[in-house]
Design an enzyme around this catalytic site. Structure first.
Site, PDB file in Angstrom:
ATOM      1  N   ASP A   4     -12.385  -0.499   3.172  1.00 12.87           N
ATOM      2  CA  ASP A   4     -11.291  -0.359   4.143  1.00 12.87           C
ATOM      3  C   ASP A   4     -11.775   0.205   5.489  1.00 12.87           C
ATOM      4  O   ASP A   4     -12.138  -0.569   6.370  1.00 12.87           O
ATOM      5  CB  ASP A   4     -10.150   0.493   3.553  1.00 12.87           C
ATOM      6  CG  ASP A   4      -8.790   0.186   4.172  1.00 12.87           C
ATOM      7  OD1 ASP A   4      -8.702  -0.737   5.006  1.00 12.87           O
ATOM      8  OD2 ASP A   4      -7.801   0.867   3.817  1.00 12.87           O
ATOM      9  N   GLU A  33       0.883  -1.173   0.000  1.00 14.93           N
ATOM     10  CA  GLU A  33       0.000   0.000   0.000  1.00 14.93           C
ATOM     11  C   GLU A  33       0.919   1.221   0.000  1.00 14.93           C
ATOM     12  O   GLU A  33       1.065   1.889  -1.015  1.00 14.93           O
ATOM     13  CB  GLU A  33      -0.898  -0.023   1.248  1.00 14.93           C
ATOM     14  CG  GLU A  33      -1.787   1.192   1.400  1.00 14.93           C
ATOM     15  CD  GLU A  33      -2.496   1.266   2.761  1.00 14.93           C
ATOM     16  OE1 GLU A  33      -2.151   0.488   3.664  1.00 14.93           O
ATOM     17  OE2 GLU A  33      -3.394   2.128   2.912  1.00 14.93           O
TER      18      GLU A  33
END
Ligand code: ZN
Length: 332
Positions: free
Chosen positions: A275, A197
């Site tokens: 998320d 990420e």
């Protein structure tokens, strides 16, 4: 296309239940439990949701989680997320929780998981929503602490389908948790890990080679390595991509810069997920909408993304087929 997004039944594979804590519930629980929070009102909280990177988000996220104390608090948190699932037509969800965030404050593992589990059971009964629970280790803590958490989880093994790895990525590579993931695998847990990420694609290699994961959470940095892209494609490794999160945490400058279309066009198994939706301005449908408004995604792309989420889920094949048939029914 927005109508199509709303109509399609969806699965969500990357959702932190603590990240669905809306400011209104944060205030209600803070008051009830007599917990001080550093905000005047709901608007003040929303103003604070202005992040520059993953760590600036995590600092606020952990402060918010402090208001969660009783089993009912975890029930309410989960139930509010379920109501968003109903709104967004999410019919299957695999949710993460971070036991260490709570046990470190003296809240028992059992309190947390029982509240979540009871809400998910009610979601199944009332709305037919199926789900499973994935427990994440906090990667800024030690592997030894992860081992202790795994040990505690064994009493609730029936309720937890997998283990994952989240929190501050940079400087905490998957290799740090190699032994505890090995033990979790031996105990029969599915394995996932946040990788690629903020940190570079070497973390994705580590998650594959050293942790032997079933899915990569995020994984958007894989695009920097042609060899890795080929491998992810060959091995059909799912990537649970979270567009709003990537924008809010400045992984990409804006939605037009997001690489999900490139990952998809290359043939990778990518899905769209929310998320930490309370912090990142929207649940799953809003993630899809932000993408279509900024990228040349086609209707077929949307359908592929939605089907990928079911195909990559941890449900049994029969239910997967039934869910994919539901998608086909909408698009025929
Ligand atoms: Zn995440």
């Amino acid at each position: 296309m927005i109508e199509l997004i709303k109509k399609l039944p969806k699965a969500e594979l990357h959702l932190h239940i603590e990240g669905s804590l809306e400011p209104e519930l944060m205030f209600r629980l803070a008051k009830k439990n007599n917990i001080e929070i550093p905000y005047k009102d709901v608007e003040d909280v929303r103003r604070a949701y202005n992040f520059t990177n993953l760590q600036t988000f995590l600092d606020i996220y952990y402060a918010g989680a402090n208001v969660l104390i009783t089993k009912d608090d975890f029930y309410d948190l989960t139930w509010e997320y379920i109501l968003k699932c109903v709104e967004d037509n999410v019919i299957h969800t695999e949710i993460f929780f971070d036991p260490q965030t709570h046990t470190a404050r003296g809240v028992a593992f059992e309190t947390v998981i029982t509240g979540i589990k009871e809400a998910l059971a009610d979601a199944k009964e009332k709305y037919g929503i199926t789900s499973c629970i994935i427990m994440c280790f906090l990667r800024h803590l030690s592997q030894q602490e992860a081992f202790a958490t795994l040990e505690e989880a064994m009493a609730f093994k029936e309720d937890i389908v997998g283990v994952g790895l989240d929190s501050s990525e940079l400087g905490n590579p998957p290799s740090k948790f190699k032994d505890v993931f090995k033990k979790a695998k031996e105990a029969g847990f599915k394995l996932v890990a946040h990788a690629g990420e903020e940190a570079d694609f070497s973390y994705i290699y580590e998650a594959l080679d050293l942790l032997d994961i079933n899915r990569i959470d995020h994984g958007v940095q894989s695009i920097k390595s042609a060899a890795l892209m080929q491998r992810l494609k060959d091995e059909k490794i799912p990537l649970t991509v979270c567009p709003n999160s990537n924008i809010e945490l400045k992984v990409f400058a804006d939605y037009k810069e997001h690489n999900i279309k490139e990952l998809l066009d290359y043939g990778l198994n990518v899905s769209v997920n929310s998320d930490d939706p309370a912090y990142f301005k929207g649940y799953i449908n809003q993630n899809f909408i932000n993408l279509i408004e900024n990228l040349p995604l086609t209707e077929d792309d949307i359908i592929t993304l939605v089907k990928n989420s079911f195909k990559s889920s941890f449900i049994e094949d029969e239910l997967k087929e039934a869910y994919l048939a539901k998608v086909d029914l909408v698009v025929q």
